[in-house]
Design a protein around this motif. Structure first.
Motif, PDB file in Angstrom:
ATOM      1  N   LEU A 129      26.169   0.412   4.998  1.00 14.30           N
ATOM      2  CA  LEU A 129      24.965  -0.248   5.500  1.00 14.30           C
ATOM      3  C   LEU A 129      23.830   0.742   5.717  1.00 14.30           C
ATOM      4  O   LEU A 129      22.655   0.424   5.464  1.00 14.30           O
ATOM      5  N   MET A 130      24.146   1.934   6.182  1.00 15.46           N
ATOM      6  CA  MET A 130      23.119   2.954   6.375  1.00 15.46           C
ATOM      7  C   MET A 130      22.485   3.347   5.042  1.00 15.46           C
ATOM      8  O   MET A 130      21.264   3.505   4.947  1.00 15.46           O
ATOM      9  N   ILE A 131      23.323   3.472   4.008  1.00 19.04           N
ATOM     10  CA  ILE A 131      22.798   3.775   2.667  1.00 19.04           C
ATOM     11  C   ILE A 131      21.948   2.607   2.166  1.00 19.04           C
ATOM     12  O   ILE A 131      20.889   2.799   1.552  1.00 19.04           O
ATOM     13  N   SER A 132      22.404   1.384   2.444  1.00 15.17           N
ATOM     14  CA  SER A 132      21.655   0.187   2.042  1.00 15.17           C
ATOM     15  C   SER A 132      20.298   0.118   2.724  1.00 15.17           C
ATOM     16  O   SER A 132      19.361  -0.504   2.212  1.00 15.17           O
ATOM     17  N   GLY A 133      20.190   0.745   3.889  1.00 12.39           N
ATOM     18  CA  GLY A 133      18.926   0.761   4.625  1.00 12.39           C
ATOM     19  C   GLY A 133      17.805   1.456   3.877  1.00 12.39           C
ATOM     20  O   GLY A 133      16.624   1.283   4.221  1.00 12.39           O
ATOM     21  N   ILE A 134      18.148   2.220   2.836  1.00 15.43           N
ATOM     22  CA  ILE A 134      17.122   2.872   2.015  1.00 15.43           C
ATOM     23  C   ILE A 134      16.224   1.827   1.358  1.00 15.43           C
ATOM     24  O   ILE A 134      15.026   2.044   1.169  1.00 15.43           O
ATOM     25  N   SER A 135      16.797   0.663   1.010  1.00 11.44           N
ATOM     26  CA  SER A 135      15.988  -0.414   0.410  1.00 11.44           C
ATOM     27  C   SER A 135      14.929  -0.908   1.391  1.00 11.44           C
ATOM     28  O   SER A 135      13.789  -1.192   1.004  1.00 11.44           O
ATOM     29  N   THR A 136      15.285  -0.983   2.674  1.00 13.54           N
ATOM     30  CA  THR A 136      14.324  -1.368   3.709  1.00 13.54           C
ATOM     31  C   THR A 136      13.234  -0.315   3.834  1.00 13.54           C
ATOM     32  O   THR A 136      12.042  -0.637   3.940  1.00 13.54           O
ATOM     33  N   ALA A 137      13.643   0.953   3.816  1.00 11.96           N
ATOM     34  CA  ALA A 137      12.700   2.062   3.945  1.00 11.96           C
ATOM     35  C   ALA A 137      11.708   2.080   2.780  1.00 11.96           C
ATOM     36  O   ALA A 137      10.497   2.250   2.984  1.00 11.96           O
ATOM     37  N   CYS A 138      12.210   1.889   1.567  1.00 11.63           N
ATOM     38  CA  CYS A 138      11.350   1.910   0.383  1.00 11.63           C
ATOM     39  C   CYS A 138      10.341   0.764   0.398  1.00 11.63           C
ATOM     40  O   CYS A 138       9.182   0.931  -0.002  1.00 11.63           O
ATOM     41  N   THR A 139      10.785  -0.410   0.868  1.00 17.08           N
ATOM     42  CA  THR A 139       9.874  -1.548   0.986  1.00 17.08           C
ATOM     43  C   THR A 139       8.745  -1.225   1.964  1.00 17.08           C
ATOM     44  O   THR A 139       7.569  -1.510   1.684  1.00 17.08           O
ATOM     45  N   SER A 140       9.079  -0.621   3.098  1.00 18.37           N
ATOM     46  CA  SER A 140       8.071  -0.240   4.087  1.00 18.37           C
ATOM     47  C   SER A 140       7.093   0.766   3.511  1.00 18.37           C
ATOM     48  O   SER A 140       5.869   0.640   3.693  1.00 18.37           O
ATOM     49  N   ILE A 141       7.608   1.762   2.787  1.00 16.65           N
ATOM     50  CA  ILE A 141       6.752   2.823   2.245  1.00 16.65           C
ATOM     51  C   ILE A 141       5.695   2.255   1.304  1.00 16.65           C
ATOM     52  O   ILE A 141       4.492   2.491   1.470  1.00 16.65           O
ATOM     53  N   VAL A 142       6.135   1.488   0.296  1.00 16.91           N
ATOM     54  CA  VAL A 142       5.177   1.012  -0.714  1.00 16.91           C
ATOM     55  C   VAL A 142       4.277  -0.101  -0.163  1.00 16.91           C
ATOM     56  O   VAL A 142       3.097  -0.186  -0.521  1.00 16.91           O
ATOM     57  N   TYR A 143       4.811  -0.952   0.725  1.00 20.10           N
ATOM     58  CA  TYR A 143       3.988  -2.019   1.296  1.00 20.10           C
ATOM     59  C   TYR A 143       2.916  -1.435   2.209  1.00 20.10           C
ATOM     60  O   TYR A 143       1.733  -1.795   2.114  1.00 20.10           O
ATOM     61  N   TYR A 144       3.300  -0.507   3.076  1.00 18.34           N
ATOM     62  CA  TYR A 144       2.332   0.103   3.990  1.00 18.34           C
ATOM     63  C   TYR A 144       1.364   1.021   3.243  1.00 18.34           C
ATOM     64  O   TYR A 144       0.228   1.217   3.674  1.00 18.34           O
ATOM     65  N   LYS A 145       1.821   1.590   2.118  1.00 14.42           N
ATOM     66  CA  LYS A 145       0.923   2.388   1.282  1.00 14.42           C
ATOM     67  C   LYS A 145      -0.145   1.498   0.657  1.00 14.42           C
ATOM     68  O   LYS A 145      -1.324   1.886   0.573  1.00 14.42           O
ATOM     69  N   SER A 146       0.244   0.302   0.233  1.00 16.66           N
ATOM     70  CA  SER A 146      -0.726  -0.620  -0.366  1.00 16.66           C
ATOM     71  C   SER A 146      -1.807  -1.009   0.637  1.00 16.66           C
ATOM     72  O   SER A 146      -2.958  -1.263   0.263  1.00 16.66           O
ATOM     73  N   LEU A 147      -1.442  -1.022   1.918  1.00 14.74           N
ATOM     74  CA  LEU A 147      -2.400  -1.389   2.968  1.00 14.74           C
ATOM     75  C   LEU A 147      -3.470  -0.322   3.180  1.00 14.74           C
ATOM     76  O   LEU A 147      -4.471  -0.571   3.850  1.00 14.74           O
ATOM     77  N   GLN A 148      -3.268   0.870   2.613  1.00 10.45           N
ATOM     78  CA  GLN A 148      -4.290   1.909   2.678  1.00 10.45           C
ATOM     79  C   GLN A 148      -5.403   1.644   1.671  1.00 10.45           C
ATOM     80  O   GLN A 148      -6.494   2.198   1.788  1.00 10.45           O
ATOM     81  N   TYR A 149      -5.123   0.792   0.682  1.00 10.26           N
ATOM     82  CA  TYR A 149      -6.094   0.531  -0.384  1.00 10.26           C
ATOM     83  C   TYR A 149      -6.552  -0.923  -0.445  1.00 10.26           C
ATOM     84  O   TYR A 149      -7.579  -1.224  -1.057  1.00 10.26           O
ATOM     85  N   LEU A 150      -5.774  -1.824   0.156  1.00  6.00           N
ATOM     86  CA  LEU A 150      -6.073  -3.251   0.060  1.00  6.00           C
ATOM     87  C   LEU A 150      -6.284  -3.866   1.428  1.00  6.00           C
ATOM     88  O   LEU A 150      -5.887  -3.301   2.453  1.00  6.00           O
ATOM     89  N   SER A 151      -6.876  -5.042   1.433  1.00  4.05           N
ATOM     90  CA  SER A 151      -6.980  -5.807   2.675  1.00  4.05           C
ATOM     91  C   SER A 151      -5.590  -6.309   3.051  1.00  4.05           C
ATOM     92  O   SER A 151      -4.687  -6.387   2.204  1.00  4.05           O
ATOM     93  N   ALA A 152      -5.411  -6.640   4.315  1.00  2.00           N
ATOM     94  CA  ALA A 152      -4.098  -7.113   4.779  1.00  2.00           C
ATOM     95  C   ALA A 152      -3.700  -8.394   4.069  1.00  2.00           C
ATOM     96  O   ALA A 152      -2.530  -8.580   3.705  1.00  2.00           O
ATOM     97  N   SER A 153      -4.671  -9.280   3.838  1.00  2.00           N
ATOM     98  CA  SER A 153      -4.371 -10.557   3.174  1.00  2.00           C
ATOM     99  C   SER A 153      -3.993 -10.356   1.713  1.00  2.00           C
ATOM    100  O   SER A 153      -3.127 -11.046   1.182  1.00  2.00           O
ATOM    101  N   MET A 154      -4.618  -9.385   1.033  1.00  2.00           N
ATOM    102  CA  MET A 154      -4.288  -9.119  -0.366  1.00  2.00           C
ATOM    103  C   MET A 154      -2.921  -8.450  -0.483  1.00  2.00           C
ATOM    104  O   MET A 154      -2.135  -8.750  -1.395  1.00  2.00           O
ATOM    105  N   ALA A 155      -2.605  -7.535   0.434  1.00  2.00           N
ATOM    106  CA  ALA A 155      -1.320  -6.832   0.397  1.00  2.00           C
ATOM    107  C   ALA A 155      -0.154  -7.807   0.561  1.00  2.00           C
ATOM    108  O   ALA A 155       0.842  -7.726  -0.170  1.00  2.00           O
TER     109      ALA A 155
END
Length: 301
Positions: free
Chosen positions: A75-101
């Protein structure tokens, strides 16, 4: 617990996801970087979940730890999928509006269907194709592409679509890896794994001039609305009302995210964008309702 209360609980769980993008935007305005936002959410999420588990353990003698050492590591290894989702989603918020992201994140619906067809080597059902066409049309309207033209930041667009792909991976992992463990304990181990992974990735960016109080101010709400409330509420309500209805209720994340971005961040919206959002929600509901009708017909036969 009755069904009406369960519906409300699942609805609140879905709504909690919708406020994340707005909190992340505010944290960036406060001077936090991507690493600090991601790590603080995961860290406080893990602490809150384990705190809840320990409270249950000491207050309820019948409460059991339902995992083995091997399952915990998996499960801890599987948590990497959660981490990767956070990284790219929050990165998109640096360039896009919250509604577009959030709009781009929701593209996981059609991406997931295509991946499913490829993996299972089968043609997509006609009703799903219709739903995907509606979803694409709704996305075009909600993004204002038909009115303003294609003026979306290309880097934000790339990370937005990556977030949808990562979310598909997360959903697959969530539905297939060590599903026998208690949902809250399962989330605690996955978030713990995500915290370790994120800390390794972003350790250099964690030591900046941003006060620790600021990290707590935004990290705790992000943890509550992203890592604590949804798994706890879903673990309570989903078994009672079923996955089909839960999927429909969970889609409330999209309008909530858009509404928060308008009220808190003062982002612009229009009737056409809201109509596009309604179409997207319709596209999500159609396949779920068809599955529900099919299962009811099988029961009657």
């Amino acid at each position: 617990m009755n069904k009406k209360l369960s519906v409300l609980i699942v609805l609140l769980g879905g709504m909690s996801f919708g406020v994340l993008s707005t909190i992340v935007k505010k944290s960036y305005d406060a001077g936090m970087n991507l690493g600090q936002v991601s790590v603080s959410q995961a860290l406080f999420g893990a602490l809150l979940l384990w705190g809840f588990i320990l409270f249950k353990k000491f207050s309820d003698k019948n409460y059991k730890m339902e995992f083995t050492r091997k399952e915990a590591i998996t499960l801890m290894i599987s948590g990497i999928s959660t981490a990767c989702t956070s990284i790219v989603y929050y990165k998109s918020l640096q360039y896009l509006s919250a509604s577009m992201a959030i709009l781009l994140l929701f593209q996981f619906t059609w991406i997931g269907n295509i991946v499913e067809c490829v993996i299972e080597r089968k043609m997509m059902e006609s009703k799903k194709i219709i739903a995907l066409i509606i979803l694409v049309l709704g996305t075009l309207l909600a993004s204002n592409v038909m009115i303003d033209g294609f003026n979306i930041n290309p880097i934000g667009l790339m990370f937005g679509f990556l977030s949808a792909i990562c979310y598909c991976v997360f959903m697959y992992v969530n539905g297939h890896v060590v599903t026998n463990v208690n949902p809250i304990q399962r989330s605690a181990w996955m978030i713990t794994g995500a915290t370790i992974f994120l800390t390794i990735i972003f350790y250099k960016s964690l030591f900046t001039t941003v006060p620790f109080v600021t990290e707590v101010e935004y990290g705790v709400p992000l943890a509550l609305f992203g890592n604590v409330i949804p798994p706890v509420f879903f673990s309570i309500g989903v078994p009672i009302i079923g996955i089909g209805l839960s999927s429909i209720l969970g889609s409330i994340e999209l309008p909530v995210a858009t509404l928060c971005s308008v009220i808190v961040l003062h982002e612009q919206t229009s009737a056409i964008r809201w109509f596009g959002i309604i179409l997207i929600l319709t596209a999500i509901i159609i396949p779920v309702m068809n599955k529900k009708k099919a299962s009811q017909a099988q029961v009657q036969n």
